[in-house]
Design a protein around this motif. Structure first.
Motif, PDB file in Angstrom:
ATOM      1  N   SER A 126      54.797 140.566  45.755  1.00  0.00           N
ATOM      2  CA  SER A 126      53.485 140.930  45.218  1.00  0.00           C
ATOM      3  C   SER A 126      53.220 142.435  45.272  1.00  0.00           C
ATOM      4  CB  SER A 126      52.387 140.189  45.991  1.00  0.00           C
ATOM      5  OG  SER A 126      52.280 140.743  47.292  1.00  0.00           O
ATOM      6  N   LEU A 127      54.159 143.213  45.784  1.00  0.00           N
ATOM      7  CA  LEU A 127      53.942 144.657  45.942  1.00  0.00           C
ATOM      8  C   LEU A 127      54.298 145.420  44.669  1.00  0.00           C
ATOM      9  CD1 LEU A 127      55.449 145.035  49.542  1.00  0.00           C
ATOM     10  CD2 LEU A 127      53.050 144.653  48.914  1.00  0.00           C
ATOM     11  N   ARG A 128      53.600 146.562  44.475  1.00  0.00           N
ATOM     12  CA  ARG A 128      53.837 147.380  43.280  1.00  0.00           C
ATOM     13  C   ARG A 128      54.404 148.750  43.618  1.00  0.00           C
ATOM     14  NH1 ARG A 128      49.896 144.510  40.148  1.00  0.00           N
ATOM     15  NH2 ARG A 128      50.709 142.439  40.542  1.00  0.00           N
ATOM     16  N   GLY A 129      54.288 149.128  44.905  1.00  0.00           N
ATOM     17  CA  GLY A 129      54.668 150.479  45.333  1.00  0.00           C
ATOM     18  C   GLY A 129      53.433 151.219  45.796  1.00  0.00           C
ATOM     19  N   GLY A 130      53.562 152.016  46.851  1.00  0.00           N
ATOM     20  CA  GLY A 130      52.440 152.762  47.394  1.00  0.00           C
ATOM     21  C   GLY A 130      51.681 152.019  48.481  1.00  0.00           C
ATOM     22  N   GLU A 131      52.070 150.779  48.771  1.00  0.00           N
ATOM     23  CA  GLU A 131      51.353 150.025  49.805  1.00  0.00           C
ATOM     24  C   GLU A 131      51.704 150.523  51.211  1.00  0.00           C
ATOM     25  OE1 GLU A 131      53.025 148.540  47.308  1.00  0.00           O
ATOM     26  OE2 GLU A 131      51.554 147.301  46.252  1.00  0.00           O
ATOM     27  N   ASP A 191      53.312 158.233  48.745  1.00  0.00           N
ATOM     28  CA  ASP A 191      54.368 158.050  47.742  1.00  0.00           C
ATOM     29  C   ASP A 191      54.248 156.686  47.059  1.00  0.00           C
ATOM     30  OD1 ASP A 191      56.751 157.725  46.360  1.00  0.00           O
ATOM     31  OD2 ASP A 191      58.008 158.531  47.974  1.00  0.00           O
ATOM     32  N   SER A 192      53.946 156.710  45.766  1.00  0.00           N
ATOM     33  CA  SER A 192      53.742 155.438  45.046  1.00  0.00           C
ATOM     34  C   SER A 192      55.056 154.714  44.757  1.00  0.00           C
ATOM     35  CB  SER A 192      52.980 155.684  43.748  1.00  0.00           C
ATOM     36  OG  SER A 192      53.751 156.519  42.916  1.00  0.00           O
ATOM     37  N   SER A 193      56.178 155.348  45.069  1.00  0.00           N
ATOM     38  CA  SER A 193      57.461 154.652  44.898  1.00  0.00           C
ATOM     39  C   SER A 193      57.984 154.109  46.228  1.00  0.00           C
ATOM     40  CB  SER A 193      58.504 155.583  44.274  1.00  0.00           C
ATOM     41  OG  SER A 193      58.897 156.571  45.204  1.00  0.00           O
ATOM     42  N   ALA A 194      57.135 154.216  47.258  1.00  0.00           N
ATOM     43  CA  ALA A 194      57.541 153.738  48.587  1.00  0.00           C
ATOM     44  C   ALA A 194      56.599 152.654  49.086  1.00  0.00           C
ATOM     45  CB  ALA A 194      57.554 154.895  49.580  1.00  0.00           C
ATOM     46  N   VAL A 195      57.140 151.768  49.892  1.00  0.00           N
ATOM     47  CA  VAL A 195      56.315 150.833  50.662  1.00  0.00           C
ATOM     48  C   VAL A 195      56.504 151.239  52.117  1.00  0.00           C
ATOM     49  CG1 VAL A 195      56.122 148.438  51.454  1.00  0.00           C
ATOM     50  CG2 VAL A 195      56.418 148.925  49.015  1.00  0.00           C
ATOM     51  N   THR A 206      64.232 155.136  56.561  1.00  0.00           N
ATOM     52  CA  THR A 206      64.014 154.800  55.148  1.00  0.00           C
ATOM     53  C   THR A 206      65.199 153.981  54.633  1.00  0.00           C
ATOM     54  OG1 THR A 206      65.037 156.807  54.313  1.00  0.00           O
ATOM     55  CG2 THR A 206      62.688 156.916  54.734  1.00  0.00           C
ATOM     56  N   TYR A 207      64.881 153.046  53.763  1.00  0.00           N
ATOM     57  CA  TYR A 207      65.892 152.172  53.157  1.00  0.00           C
ATOM     58  C   TYR A 207      65.701 152.212  51.648  1.00  0.00           C
ATOM     59  CZ  TYR A 207      66.193 150.248  57.874  1.00  0.00           C
ATOM     60  OH  TYR A 207      66.337 150.104  59.237  1.00  0.00           O
ATOM     61  N   VAL A 208      66.763 152.427  50.902  1.00  0.00           N
ATOM     62  CA  VAL A 208      66.620 152.472  49.447  1.00  0.00           C
ATOM     63  C   VAL A 208      66.831 151.084  48.848  1.00  0.00           C
ATOM     64  CG1 VAL A 208      67.237 154.905  49.238  1.00  0.00           C
ATOM     65  CG2 VAL A 208      69.040 153.172  49.113  1.00  0.00           C
ATOM     66  N   THR A 209      66.074 150.829  47.774  1.00  0.00           N
ATOM     67  CA  THR A 209      66.183 149.525  47.109  1.00  0.00           C
ATOM     68  C   THR A 209      67.186 149.572  45.960  1.00  0.00           C
ATOM     69  OG1 THR A 209      64.479 150.018  45.487  1.00  0.00           O
ATOM     70  CG2 THR A 209      63.728 149.084  47.566  1.00  0.00           C
ATOM     71  N   GLY A 210      67.385 150.782  45.412  1.00  0.00           N
ATOM     72  CA  GLY A 210      68.236 150.901  44.220  1.00  0.00           C
ATOM     73  C   GLY A 210      67.524 150.442  42.957  1.00  0.00           C
ATOM     74  N   LYS A 211      66.187 150.275  43.058  1.00  0.00           N
ATOM     75  CA  LYS A 211      65.416 149.758  41.921  1.00  0.00           C
ATOM     76  C   LYS A 211      64.128 150.558  41.735  1.00  0.00           C
ATOM     77  CE  LYS A 211      65.016 145.381  43.365  1.00  0.00           C
ATOM     78  NZ  LYS A 211      64.900 143.916  43.344  1.00  0.00           N
ATOM     79  N   LYS A 212      63.445 150.293  40.627  1.00  0.00           N
ATOM     80  CA  LYS A 212      62.107 150.816  40.378  1.00  0.00           C
ATOM     81  C   LYS A 212      61.176 149.633  40.161  1.00  0.00           C
ATOM     82  CE  LYS A 212      63.358 155.311  38.695  1.00  0.00           C
ATOM     83  NZ  LYS A 212      63.256 156.384  37.765  1.00  0.00           N
ATOM     84  N   PRO A 213      59.867 149.770  40.340  1.00  0.00           N
ATOM     85  CA  PRO A 213      59.140 150.976  40.735  1.00  0.00           C
ATOM     86  C   PRO A 213      59.191 151.250  42.247  1.00  0.00           C
ATOM     87  CG  PRO A 213      57.586 149.184  40.437  1.00  0.00           C
ATOM     88  CD  PRO A 213      58.949 148.635  40.079  1.00  0.00           C
ATOM     89  N   LEU A 260      60.696 141.509  54.318  1.00  0.00           N
ATOM     90  CA  LEU A 260      60.153 142.390  53.277  1.00  0.00           C
ATOM     91  C   LEU A 260      61.297 143.133  52.594  1.00  0.00           C
ATOM     92  CD1 LEU A 260      57.078 144.249  54.839  1.00  0.00           C
ATOM     93  CD2 LEU A 260      57.086 143.081  52.635  1.00  0.00           C
ATOM     94  N   ALA A 261      62.192 143.680  53.431  1.00  0.00           N
ATOM     95  CA  ALA A 261      63.321 144.447  52.901  1.00  0.00           C
ATOM     96  C   ALA A 261      64.182 143.572  51.990  1.00  0.00           C
ATOM     97  CB  ALA A 261      64.154 145.001  54.050  1.00  0.00           C
ATOM     98  N   ARG A 262      64.429 142.360  52.428  1.00  0.00           N
ATOM     99  CA  ARG A 262      65.232 141.441  51.615  1.00  0.00           C
ATOM    100  C   ARG A 262      64.540 141.202  50.268  1.00  0.00           C
ATOM    101  NH1 ARG A 262      66.904 136.014  54.548  1.00  0.00           N
ATOM    102  NH2 ARG A 262      64.816 135.334  53.969  1.00  0.00           N
ATOM    103  N   GLY A 263      63.219 141.006  50.333  1.00  0.00           N
ATOM    104  CA  GLY A 263      62.460 140.773  49.102  1.00  0.00           C
ATOM    105  C   GLY A 263      62.432 141.978  48.180  1.00  0.00           C
ATOM    106  N   LEU A 264      62.576 143.161  48.750  1.00  0.00           N
ATOM    107  CA  LEU A 264      62.571 144.386  47.930  1.00  0.00           C
ATOM    108  C   LEU A 264      63.960 144.713  47.401  1.00  0.00           C
ATOM    109  CD1 LEU A 264      60.227 146.666  50.117  1.00  0.00           C
ATOM    110  CD2 LEU A 264      59.654 145.570  47.940  1.00  0.00           C
ATOM    111  N   GLY A 265      64.941 143.926  47.793  1.00  0.00           N
ATOM    112  CA  GLY A 265      66.305 144.140  47.295  1.00  0.00           C
ATOM    113  C   GLY A 265      67.145 145.077  48.137  1.00  0.00           C
TER     114      GLY A 265
END
Ligand code: ADP
Ligand code: MG
Length: 145
Positions: free
Chosen positions: A24-29, A104-108, A68-75, A48-53
């Motif tokens: 349900s997240l969009r980024g910036g939460e 940062d709106s590209s980060a959770v 920090t952990y990268v998802t490799g995806k957007k947004p 959460l991390a698993r769900g974010l890829g």
């Protein structure tokens, strides 16, 4: 505001609740995880991390303050995991860039022990999640978003 409480009966179930929230997240939460030691905050962050890829294993950031952990995806490009348990001054987290991550709106951002660093999230919109041990060994997870 949305409030809900879920009961989980195993670590895998706690992880699954985190994974569902991720969807349900969009980024910036900014997600604040409250609860005693062993209540399930880090396990939830793993979900959460698993769900974010995120493929890399999320480990407790107690000794690194922030990871920090990268998802490799957007947004949502990254998850920032903070464990404030041992932090004495908010300055310690400011030095490693927490303020930029919080904007940062590209980060959770996921913060364990947020009550130790109230000044950093003051006035910001947050999702608050409280974990507690149940007598039967399970966990209660209460989400206020
Ligand atoms: P915290 O980060 O809150 O200190 P952790 O997530 O590191 O806690 O550890 C919580 C412990 O509780 C882990 O051993 C995990 O496997 C376990 N756990 C999590 N959820 C449940 C549950 N619903 N029932 C039983 N054990 C759980
Ligand atoms: Mg933890």
């Amino acid at each position: 505001m949305i409030s809900m409480e879920t009961i989980t009966r195993s670590p895998e179930e706690t992880m699954a609740v985190g994974e569902q929230l991720a969807a349900s997240l969009r980024g910036g939460e900014i997600i604040l995880l409250y609860g005693d030691l062993g209540a399930g905050k880090t396990v939830f962050a793993k979900g959460l991390a698993r769900g974010l890829g995120i493929k890399k294993e999320v480990v407790s950031p107690t000794f690194t303050l922030l990871q920090t952990y990268v998802t490799g995806k957007k947004p949502i490009e990254k998850m920032v995991h903070v464990d404030a348990y041992r932090i004495e001054k908010e300055e310690e987290l400011i030095l490693v860039g927490i303020e930029d991550y919080l904007e940062d709106s590209s980060a959770v951002c996921v913060i364990e022990w947020p009550e130790k660093i109230p000044g950093l999230t003051k006035g910001k919109k947050t999702i608050k999640i409280s974990f507690s041990h149940l007598k039967d060994g399970g966990r209660s997870i209460a989400i206020d978003a």
